[in-house]
Motif scaffolding. Structure first.
Motif, PDB file in Angstrom:
ATOM      1  N   ALA A   1      48.503  45.679  41.782  1.00  0.00           N
ATOM      2  CA  ALA A   1      48.149  46.396  42.997  1.00  0.00           C
ATOM      3  C   ALA A   1      48.260  45.463  44.194  1.00  0.00           C
ATOM      4  N   GLU A   2      48.557  46.020  45.334  1.00  0.00           N
ATOM      5  CA  GLU A   2      48.676  45.261  46.573  1.00  0.00           C
ATOM      6  C   GLU A   2      47.293  44.858  47.077  1.00  0.00           C
ATOM      7  N   PRO A   3      47.170  43.663  47.671  1.00  0.00           N
ATOM      8  CA  PRO A   3      45.885  43.281  48.289  1.00  0.00           C
ATOM      9  C   PRO A   3      45.549  44.248  49.424  1.00  0.00           C
ATOM     10  N   GLU A   4      44.268  44.537  49.581  1.00  0.00           N
ATOM     11  CA  GLU A   4      43.803  45.378  50.684  1.00  0.00           C
ATOM     12  C   GLU A   4      43.102  44.481  51.679  1.00  0.00           C
ATOM     13  N   LEU A   5      43.593  44.437  52.922  1.00  0.00           N
ATOM     14  CA  LEU A   5      43.012  43.592  53.945  1.00  0.00           C
ATOM     15  C   LEU A   5      42.420  44.452  55.047  1.00  0.00           C
ATOM     16  N   TYR A   6      41.234  44.087  55.478  1.00  0.00           N
ATOM     17  CA  TYR A   6      40.538  44.769  56.548  1.00  0.00           C
ATOM     18  C   TYR A   6      40.187  43.733  57.601  1.00  0.00           C
ATOM     19  N   GLU A   7      39.571  44.136  58.685  1.00  0.00           N
ATOM     20  CA  GLU A   7      39.270  43.203  59.758  1.00  0.00           C
ATOM     21  C   GLU A   7      38.454  41.999  59.284  1.00  0.00           C
ATOM     22  N   ASN A   8      37.412  42.222  58.503  1.00  0.00           N
ATOM     23  CA  ASN A   8      36.554  41.129  58.040  1.00  0.00           C
ATOM     24  C   ASN A   8      36.367  41.122  56.532  1.00  0.00           C
ATOM     25  N   ALA A   9      37.290  41.732  55.808  1.00  0.00           N
ATOM     26  CA  ALA A   9      37.124  41.811  54.360  1.00  0.00           C
ATOM     27  C   ALA A   9      38.477  41.994  53.688  1.00  0.00           C
ATOM     28  N   GLY A  10      38.481  41.799  52.378  1.00  0.00           N
ATOM     29  CA  GLY A  10      39.693  42.009  51.612  1.00  0.00           C
ATOM     30  C   GLY A  10      39.377  42.228  50.155  1.00  0.00           C
ATOM     31  N   ILE A  12      41.379  41.937  46.343  1.00  0.00           N
ATOM     32  CA  ILE A  12      42.574  41.524  45.617  1.00  0.00           C
ATOM     33  C   ILE A  12      42.350  41.875  44.154  1.00  0.00           C
ATOM     34  N   ALA A  13      43.094  42.853  43.644  1.00  0.00           N
ATOM     35  CA  ALA A  13      42.995  43.251  42.237  1.00  0.00           C
ATOM     36  C   ALA A  13      43.939  42.372  41.433  1.00  0.00           C
ATOM     37  N   LEU A  14      43.365  41.535  40.583  1.00  0.00           N
ATOM     38  CA  LEU A  14      44.162  40.610  39.789  1.00  0.00           C
ATOM     39  C   LEU A  14      44.478  41.178  38.423  1.00  0.00           C
ATOM     40  N   GLU A  15      43.554  41.924  37.894  1.00  0.00           N
ATOM     41  CA  GLU A  15      43.694  42.615  36.622  1.00  0.00           C
ATOM     42  C   GLU A  15      42.898  43.897  36.786  1.00  0.00           C
ATOM     43  N   PRO A  16      43.056  44.856  35.888  1.00  0.00           N
ATOM     44  CA  PRO A  16      42.317  46.113  36.066  1.00  0.00           C
ATOM     45  C   PRO A  16      40.808  45.936  36.261  1.00  0.00           C
ATOM     46  N   ALA A  17      40.187  44.995  35.574  1.00  0.00           N
ATOM     47  CA  ALA A  17      38.741  44.821  35.706  1.00  0.00           C
ATOM     48  C   ALA A  17      38.384  43.550  36.477  1.00  0.00           C
ATOM     49  N   PHE A  18      39.345  42.981  37.202  1.00  0.00           N
ATOM     50  CA  PHE A  18      39.120  41.716  37.901  1.00  0.00           C
ATOM     51  C   PHE A  18      39.563  41.867  39.350  1.00  0.00           C
ATOM     52  N   VAL A  19      38.610  42.195  40.212  1.00  0.00           N
ATOM     53  CA  VAL A  19      38.883  42.404  41.628  1.00  0.00           C
ATOM     54  C   VAL A  19      38.071  41.401  42.429  1.00  0.00           C
TER      55      VAL A  19
END
Length: 116
Positions: A1-10, A12-19
């Motif tokens: 999955a693509e990283p989700e970036l927000y103004e002050n947060a993000g 990153i899903a590395l594996e299905p159960a590892f975000v």
């Protein structure tokens, strides 16, 4: 999955159960870990990301400190102190777990999100 970036947060899903959940608060980046069994893996990946940003993106100009929560006392320990103490769950057999770069494309993440 693509990283989700927000103004002050993000996220990153590395594996299905590892975000990795990252949140910036007054010049701090806080990483939340839901599953304690992934702590050492998260630590290894986080350190790799900061080292990569430091050398490749910031031309050696990034400085940071890693503080790890002592789950018994609730106190924060500097990385070096935690490593000497072999603080669980951050260190397994005295060493932070090595993380395979195959689980996340750091090259693409750095190129797309920090060079724009």
């Amino acid at each position: 999955a693509e990283p989700e970036l927000y103004e002050n947060a993000g996220l990153i899903a590395l594996e299905p159960a590892f975000v990795l959940q990252l949140r910036e608060e007054s010049e701090k980046i806080i990483i939340y870990i839901d599953d304690e069994s992934l702590s050492s893996k998260c630590l290894a990946l986080s350190r790799s990301m900061f080292l990569r940003l430091h050398s490749d993106t910031m031309n050696g100009g990034l400085s940071w400190s890693i503080l790890l929560e002592n789950t018994k006392s609730g106190m924060l320990q500097r990385y070096e102190e935690a490593q000497k103490m072999q603080l669980k769950p951050w260190f397994e057999d005295g060493v932070a777990m090595e993380t395979s770069r195959s689980s996340v494309d750091l090259d693409q993440f750095v190129e797309r999100d920090f060079h724009t």
